[in-house]
Enzyme design. Structure first.
Site, PDB file in Angstrom:
ATOM      1  N   ASP A 146       0.872  -1.178   0.000  1.00  0.00           N
ATOM      2  CA  ASP A 146       0.000   0.000   0.000  1.00  0.00           C
ATOM      3  C   ASP A 146       0.907   1.225   0.000  1.00  0.00           C
ATOM      4  O   ASP A 146       1.646   1.465   0.949  1.00  0.00           O
ATOM      5  CB  ASP A 146      -0.904  -0.014   1.234  1.00  0.00           C
ATOM      6  CG  ASP A 146      -2.076   0.949   1.108  1.00  0.00           C
ATOM      7  OD1 ASP A 146      -2.094   1.727   0.128  1.00  0.00           O
ATOM      8  OD2 ASP A 146      -2.964   0.927   1.968  1.00  0.00           O
ATOM      9  N   ASP A 155      -2.714   2.249  -6.145  1.00  0.00           N
ATOM     10  CA  ASP A 155      -1.641   2.280  -5.153  1.00  0.00           C
ATOM     11  C   ASP A 155      -1.631   1.074  -4.228  1.00  0.00           C
ATOM     12  O   ASP A 155      -0.977   1.108  -3.183  1.00  0.00           O
ATOM     13  CB  ASP A 155      -1.759   3.553  -4.318  1.00  0.00           C
ATOM     14  CG  ASP A 155      -3.064   3.627  -3.536  1.00  0.00           C
ATOM     15  OD1 ASP A 155      -4.034   2.971  -3.945  1.00  0.00           O
ATOM     16  OD2 ASP A 155      -3.120   4.348  -2.522  1.00  0.00           O
ATOM     17  N   GLU A 156      -2.305   0.006  -4.616  1.00  0.00           N
ATOM     18  CA  GLU A 156      -2.464  -1.113  -3.682  1.00  0.00           C
ATOM     19  C   GLU A 156      -2.549  -2.423  -4.468  1.00  0.00           C
ATOM     20  O   GLU A 156      -3.215  -2.501  -5.497  1.00  0.00           O
ATOM     21  CB  GLU A 156      -3.740  -0.882  -2.879  1.00  0.00           C
ATOM     22  CG  GLU A 156      -3.999  -1.844  -1.759  1.00  0.00           C
ATOM     23  CD  GLU A 156      -5.283  -1.523  -1.022  1.00  0.00           C
ATOM     24  OE1 GLU A 156      -5.595  -2.255  -0.080  1.00  0.00           O
ATOM     25  OE2 GLU A 156      -5.987  -0.561  -1.401  1.00  0.00           O
TER      26      GLU A 156
END
Length: 466
Positions: free
Chosen positions: A11, A105-106
């Site tokens: 993350d 983003d993960e």
């Protein structure tokens, strides 16, 4: 459930805001808030400096401004974020063929499938190397969680924030989860959390002690049974490399409620065009057209129409969305509109193209007429100079918009890897000022070299201490 912590969850830390800080040297170490800047805008991401003032994602932007009046407030630059995300996902892909992106983003990574790790020590070494590689490539930090299941790996990455790594050994899940709030479990939102609180369950251990039958009675068979398994720390979901999209949609919230029916129809047509661009970009077509309307009183209506076969024709989608609008009462005003396409397929029904082609000239007249009659505020939309957007000046080179108003725009001239740049003000219609393209971020190792590569037309005039 695995015997080794070989499922990794990455993350990125405060991703949108951190990317803006990396791209804009003058903002490093300062509170930055990214999101919609209108009266009804919400926070997408707040930097850690802004979070100290109580600002957080999903907060109304007006509240954020009251809490942190001196923060930098910027509109999102999704194309820029996607470019960085692709760099990060490429690094993940080097670790394993099984990478499951959850957002820009993960992502989850199955380290065992790629041979990158088979025990705790090798998993930790891989996670630390990944964090170093991301920092070197982008200058950004990410937090890593390692565990024997996806649920626990995600919880571990949350505990690792910011810029850390947490490894949870398989077999310790129940001890870890027991004292934590029920809200830490997937699928437990505010409503479910309040329902459980009223039943006397506030921690994960409360759920485990209540038993499956009680949770099923409270929440229903599917949700109750799933929650009981998670409270035991059990999660056997596999990392899935391909996540098939179920629908494609776009929506806009308006600063002021729309009342004019012609304007509402024009907005629906514009959203339909955007939706089709996104649909084609994903390589899909779809059968069901969906219209979403949120009215002045916050009531939300959805209407749908299923076609004979899948299409990605903008005329077909636009006309279907317009037909759906005719069945919606917009009296009193509209605050949000959305258009979506579901029932996705990898092919297109040819007869729908033919059907759309016959009245194409008439459709053109219908769409073009409102645009010709409308006052011209939309025409120079790209010259509204939204805060955070990239610009380029013929003399001073690359920079970004700090703010605009009263016929003027203020620009700070700096690039990733440079020193903080000088601020200059221009008329909004200055012919030497134009919309710019985002410049790529540079890693920590080669920031200095990137300044020379980015280059400005006259660096000495555009860079320096403010």
């Amino acid at each position: 459930m695995r015997a080794a912590p070989t499922i990794l969850h990455l993350d990125m830390d405060a991703f949108f805001a951190a990317a803006e800080q990396a791209a804009k040297p003058s903002l490093r170490g300062k509170p930055v808030v990214v999101g919609g800047l209108g009266p009804r805008g919400v926070v997408a991401t707040a930097s850690y400096e802004a979070r100290r003032f109580g600002v957080h994602s999903a907060m109304p932007m007006g509240q954020a401004r009251r809490l942190a009046p001196n923060a930098a407030y910027l509109v999102p630059r999704f194309a820029f974020y996607r470019a960085i995300s692709e760099q990060v996902m490429e690094l993940l892909g080097r670790l394993s063929p099984l990478v499951e992106p959850l957002s820009l983003d993960e992502a989850f990574v199955d380290l065992e499938a790629g041979g990158a790790a088979d025990d705790g020590a090798s998993a930790r070494a891989t996670g630390e190397r990944l964090r170093r590689d991301i920092l070197a490539a982008t200058g950004l930090t990410g937090s890593v969680g390692l565990a024997g299941s996806k649920m626990i790996a995600k919880i571990a990455s949350e505990e690792a924030k910011p810029d850390g790594l947490v490894l949870i050994e398989p077999g310790t899940e129940r001890a870890l989860l027991g004292p934590k709030s029920v809200r830490i479990l997937p699928g437990v939102g505010p409503a479910t959390g309040e329902h459980l609180r009223r039943a006397g369950m506030t921690t994960v251990s409360d759920l485990a002690e209540a038993g499956e039958d009680e949770l099923v009675r409270l929440l229903g068979r599917s949700h109750g049974a799933s929650l009981y398994r998670m409270a035991q720390g059990y999660d056997d979901r596999a990392v899935v490399a391909e996540r098939d999209a179920k629908s494609v949609s776009v929506e806009d919230t308006f600063d002021v409620d729309l009342h004019d029916r012609v304007r509402i129809r024009t907005e629906v047509e514009r959203l339909a065009e955007r939706c089709v661009r996104r649909l084609r970009g994903s390589g899909h077509s779809g059968r069901t057209i969906v219209l979403k309307v949120r009215r002045f009183d916050f009531s939300t209506l959805t209407r749908s129409e299923t076609l004979r076969g899948p299409t990605d024709d903008p005329v077909v989608v636009r006309e279907a969305a317009s037909r759906l609008l005719e069945a919606v009462d917009t009296t009193g005003g509209v605050r949000l509109l959305g258009v979506g396409v579901s029932g996705l397929a990898d092919y297109t029904q040819e007869d729908l193209f033919a059907q759309a082609a016959e009245p194409s000239s008439a459709a053109h007249v219908e769409v073009e007429a409102p645009e010709a009659e409308a006052p011209a505020p939309e025409a120079p939309a790209e010259r509204r100079w939204a805060p955070g957007h990239d610009v380029r000046h013929a003399v001073y080179g690359a920079g970004w918009v700090q703010g605009s108003g009263v016929g003027r725009v203020t620009v700070r001239f700096e690039v990733p890897g440079s020193a903080p740049g000088r601020v200059r003000t221009f008329l909004v219609d200055d012919p030497e000022l134009e919309v710019g393209e985002p410049l790529p971020l540079v890693g920590r190792a080669d920031g200095a070299a990137a300044v020379a590569q980015q280059g400005c037309a006259r660096p000495s005039a555009g860079l320096g201490v403010p």
